[in-house]
Enzyme design. Structure first.
Site, short mmCIF file in Angstrom:
data_model
loop_
_atom_site.label_atom_id
_atom_site.label_comp_id
_atom_site.label_asym_id
_atom_site.label_seq_id
_atom_site.Cartn_x
_atom_site.Cartn_y
_atom_site.Cartn_z
N CYS A 91 0.82 -1.24 0.06
CA CYS A 91 -0.12 -0.19 -0.03
C CYS A 91 0.86 1.19 0.07
O CYS A 91 0.35 2.54 -0.23
CB CYS A 91 -0.86 -0.04 1.27
SG CYS A 91 -2.18 -1.45 1.20
N HIS A 359 -9.08 3.21 -2.36
CA HIS A 359 -7.54 2.94 -2.06
C HIS A 359 -7.21 2.31 -3.08
O HIS A 359 -7.10 1.04 -3.43
CB HIS A 359 -7.55 2.13 -0.82
CG HIS A 359 -6.27 1.74 -0.41
ND1 HIS A 359 -5.16 2.00 -0.88
CD2 HIS A 359 -5.66 0.77 0.44
CE1 HIS A 359 -3.96 1.86 -0.44
NE2 HIS A 359 -4.48 0.88 0.50
N CYS A 389 -0.37 2.24 6.66
CA CYS A 389 -0.19 0.92 7.03
C CYS A 389 0.28 0.16 5.79
O CYS A 389 -0.03 0.66 4.61
CB CYS A 389 -1.20 0.50 7.97
SG CYS A 389 -2.69 0.23 7.10
#
Length: 403
Positions: A91, A359, A389
């Site tokens: 991510c 996302h 994160c």
């Protein structure tokens, strides 16, 4: 050491990451090229001046495979002397692309970079690349692997976040994102995506659900309860790693977790000298970057230790930061961040986040840097921190100062 500046930041709107999403017809390489050409055209760039294009992309298979950044450079018709680098830190890939570019400039490894990311989740499904972390028995057992949603529920359990807490956070994210669009906060950064005939396909984030409320979210079933409780059950894995937890409270669902979407982004980063040469005005200085590993079973706590690290390394306190962008992978992540650092929600994700807008994995890290930049411009504040994160137990962070 040479300072690294952000000269511009653009992103696509985020389209629903399903076959009926508005951006589904757009290939990954074309979407990445769209962002490159937007940054080129807005800044009248001679692309031969660009030292490298660094792009994050998490699921690097099929049309997102090989060196996607170089493919995008060629697809966009940039000068053939411009190379491309495709990276993956899950991510945080887009953020790591920005941080790598900034540190190359700071270290004298070139004056001008474009960094960003792309993920077309409607076309290349998440986790379709496999990977040892989840499927190699030795690694999975040794790291107490569980799916991220179960880890998010473990965070909520350990740190005392109820179903109402995570749902209330999600409702506020939706409200903030809708208001930001109404107020034109993203008007300077979001470009319209057009088809081959020049007709606009999408010019706004289509995932936002401004009508979401506590009642509608309360009706949703916890998404990770079955995989946590059904034998062999990942809840049992979590309790082996955290024996103080008697029972995992499953509170996350589609409405308080980040949305699956398509999108791309690009950020123009360079030295003062190249800006002067090209007549570019810097919008912000990249003050600091950091990355860290964190405990891999609970997995999603990385924003806390990486923020502690970046502040300590730069002689700063949490009070020195005016605006925070903490990626909303799951509602418990920013809630933990706010609890740990005792920061007010008013300065965390002030214009909504990934719960509301989605996302796009490889792009999000750079997108939230762009969101922080937009908010500094809008508010007149000075310093912002962006952090995410990361799967496998990691965290990444970037601090920018307004110029």
């Amino acid at each position: 050491m040479t300072e690294a500046y952000i000269y511009d930041a653009v992103r696509s709107p985020r389209g629903k990451g399903k076959k009926d999403g508005s951006l589904h017809e757009v290939t990954s390489v074309r979407m990445a090229a769209n962002a490159l050409n937007e940054i080129r055209d807005r800044n009248n760039l001679d692309t031969a001046e660009v030292e490298d294009v660094i792009m994050g992309c998490v699921t690097g298979v099929a049309e997102q495979g090989a060196c996607l950044a170089r493919s995008a450079v060629l697809y966009a018709g940039w000068d053939e002397s411009t190379p491309g680098l495709h990276i993956n830190r899950f991510c945080a890939s887009g953020m790591e692309a920005v941080n790598l570019a900034a540190n190359q400039v700071r270290g004298g490894g070139g004056d001008l970079y474009v960094a960003g990311g792309v993920e077309m989740m409607s076309r290349v499904p998440m986790a379709s690349d496999g990977g040892a972390l989840a499927i190699d028995p030795y690694l999975a057992m040794g790291s107490y692997f569980a799916p991220q949603g179960v880890s998010a529920d473990l965070i909520a359990t350990k740190y005392g976040f109820s179903r109402d807490d995570v749902d209330a956070y999600a409702v506020e994210s939706q409200k903030r994102a809708a208001k930001a669009w109404e107020d034109g906060v993203f008007a300077n950064s979001v470009f319209a995506v057009k088809d081959q005939n020049g007709i606009t396909i999408l010019d706004h984030d289509e995932f936002i659900r401004p009508g979401a409320d506590m009642q509608s979210l309360g009706a949703l079933k916890a998404s990770f309860k079955d995989m946590g409780e059904t034998m062999p059950g990942f809840d049992n894995v979590m309790k082996l790693r955290y024996p103080e937890v008697e029972k995992v409270n499953h509170v996350h669902h589609a409405g308080n977790s980040s949305g699956i979407v398509d999108g791309s982004t690009a950020i123009l980063i360079g030295s003062k000298e190249i800006g002067d040469k090209l007549g570019l005005k810097p919008r912000a200085r990249i003050k600091a970057t950091a990355k860290i590993g964190s405990e891999p079973a609970i997995m999603l706590t990385g924003p806390v230790p990486v923020t502690e690290k970046i502040l300590k390394d730069n002689g700063m306190q949490i009070g020195d930061i005016d605006v925070f962008e903490v990626n909303e992978a799951f509602a418990a992540v920013p809630l933990l961040f706010m609890q740990h650092f005792d920061v007010d929600h008013s300065v965390v994700n002030p214009n909504g986040g990934s719960i509301a807008m989605g996302h796009p994995l490889g792009a999000t890290g750079a997108m939230i840097i762009g969101a922080a930049l937009d908010e500094l411009d809008r508010s007149g504040k000075e310093t912002a921190l962006a952090t995410l994160c990361v799967a496998g137990g990691m965290g990444a962070a970037t601090i920018i100062d307004k110029v």
